[in-house]
Motif scaffolding. Structure first.
Motif, mmCIF file in Angstrom:
data_model
loop_
_atom_site.group_PDB
_atom_site.id
_atom_site.type_symbol
_atom_site.label_atom_id
_atom_site.label_comp_id
_atom_site.label_asym_id
_atom_site.label_seq_id
_atom_site.Cartn_x
_atom_site.Cartn_y
_atom_site.Cartn_z
ATOM 1 N N TYR A 61 58.730 -57.040 -31.063
ATOM 2 C CA TYR A 61 57.750 -56.639 -30.066
ATOM 3 C C TYR A 61 56.762 -57.781 -29.863
ATOM 4 O O TYR A 61 56.268 -58.357 -30.831
ATOM 5 N N VAL A 62 56.491 -58.093 -28.592
ATOM 6 C CA VAL A 62 55.577 -59.182 -28.277
ATOM 7 C C VAL A 62 54.399 -58.615 -27.491
ATOM 8 O O VAL A 62 54.514 -57.574 -26.840
ATOM 9 N N PRO A 63 53.225 -59.269 -27.540
ATOM 10 C CA PRO A 63 52.059 -58.765 -26.812
ATOM 11 C C PRO A 63 52.328 -58.660 -25.316
ATOM 12 O O PRO A 63 52.774 -59.627 -24.679
ATOM 13 N N LEU A 64 52.063 -57.487 -24.763
ATOM 14 C CA LEU A 64 52.338 -57.253 -23.345
ATOM 15 C C LEU A 64 51.504 -58.156 -22.452
ATOM 16 O O LEU A 64 51.988 -58.706 -21.468
ATOM 17 N N ARG A 65 50.235 -58.341 -22.809
ATOM 18 C CA ARG A 65 49.375 -59.170 -21.976
ATOM 19 C C ARG A 65 49.875 -60.617 -21.945
ATOM 20 O O ARG A 65 49.857 -61.278 -20.907
ATOM 21 N N TRP A 77 43.912 -52.694 -19.172
ATOM 22 C CA TRP A 77 43.891 -51.489 -20.000
ATOM 23 C C TRP A 77 42.865 -50.510 -19.454
ATOM 24 O O TRP A 77 41.693 -50.853 -19.256
ATOM 25 N N ASP A 78 43.321 -49.287 -19.184
ATOM 26 C CA ASP A 78 42.451 -48.203 -18.742
ATOM 27 C C ASP A 78 42.277 -47.254 -19.909
ATOM 28 O O ASP A 78 43.115 -46.386 -20.157
ATOM 29 N N THR A 83 46.154 -45.946 -20.118
ATOM 30 C CA THR A 83 47.163 -46.499 -19.216
ATOM 31 C C THR A 83 47.039 -48.011 -19.156
ATOM 32 O O THR A 83 45.930 -48.545 -19.152
ATOM 33 N N ILE A 84 48.175 -48.690 -19.107
ATOM 34 C CA ILE A 84 48.208 -50.128 -18.881
ATOM 35 C C ILE A 84 48.795 -50.371 -17.497
ATOM 36 O O ILE A 84 49.920 -49.940 -17.214
ATOM 37 N N ALA A 85 48.038 -51.027 -16.642
ATOM 38 C CA ALA A 85 48.500 -51.325 -15.290
ATOM 39 C C ALA A 85 48.885 -52.788 -15.200
ATOM 40 O O ALA A 85 48.090 -53.669 -15.514
ATOM 41 N N ILE A 86 50.122 -53.053 -14.793
ATOM 42 C CA ILE A 86 50.606 -54.423 -14.607
ATOM 43 C C ILE A 86 50.742 -54.665 -13.109
ATOM 44 O O ILE A 86 51.519 -53.988 -12.442
ATOM 45 N N THR A 87 49.981 -55.614 -12.593
ATOM 46 C CA THR A 87 49.970 -55.870 -11.160
ATOM 47 C C THR A 87 50.035 -57.359 -10.888
ATOM 48 O O THR A 87 49.781 -58.176 -11.763
#
Length: 206
Positions: A61-65, A77-78, A83-87
């Motif tokens: 597993y790697v850091p999403l950010r 990050w909300d 919730t994590i929003a990727i845009t």
């Protein structure tokens, strides 16, 4: 920032260090910190020791950010809604950069017409742009223009082949028109203003 595809990421395994991680439901699990795992994005190393991946249950597993931002996306990050929003940042286009193409200018023009039965408006975005091809290429680069709404939903998509000989060029893309959710009684200048608020474009160079 250059935008890249996920297929460019390669993970190479290395030294593992024990660590304790908390699962989403609050359950304590045992994982392994792997600070010597190297992440390569199209041959370029990304990340720092502070961004160390972990291994758990046979998976890495790697850091999403880290991954998101390396590909040109924003990860937000909300905490209120968990919730994590990727845009994709709207101000950062093209999404994919062809090394031979440099986009100089882009100008999107919101355009609309009245339907044949005069019951509603049809509207879209036309794009004028200038670019430099820094070298001769054997395959014509492709520009893709997408029209999106405020929810970042892609409504239309148009493509056009670019030149193959080195030089600076101007060109245009005429976008497809969609039915607009506006009253047919609206003044034409008001329709254009509202379209500019409700719809935008983005481009991709391949």
């Amino acid at each position: 920032m250059k935008k890249r595809w996920m297929t460019g990421i390669i993970i190479a395994a290395g030294l593992l260090v024990p660590a304790t991680v908390w699962a989403a439901a609050g359950t304590q699990i045992k994982a392994q910190l792997a600070p010597h795992i190297t992440l390569l994005l199209e041959g370029r190393m990304i990340g720092t020791p502070a961004d160390a991946p972990i291994t758990y249950n046979g998976k890495t597993y790697v850091p999403l950010r880290l991954v998101s931002e390396s590909l040109g996306y924003e990860a937000k990050w909300d905490g209120q809604n968990n919730t994590i929003a990727i845009t994709v940042p709207q101000e950062d286009y093209p999404l994919i950069k062809n090394d031979a193409v440099e986009i100089l200018t882009t100008e999107g023009k919101h355009d609309f017409i009245t339907s044949m039965n005069s019951a509603y408006f049809l509207g879209g975005i036309n794009l004028d742009f200038a670019y430099t091809l820094t070298k001769d290429v054997s395959r014509p680069p492709v520009i893709v223009m997408e029209m999106l709404n405020k929810d970042q939903t892609v409504l239309t998509s148009e493509t056009k082949l670019l030149k193959t000989k080195a030089g600076t060029y101007t060109d245009f893309v005429i976008g497809d028109k969609i039915r607009l959710p506006y009253s047919i009684k609206m003044a034409h200048e008001d329709v254009t203003k509202q379209m500019a608020k409700d719809y935008y474009f983005r481009i991709t160079i391949k």
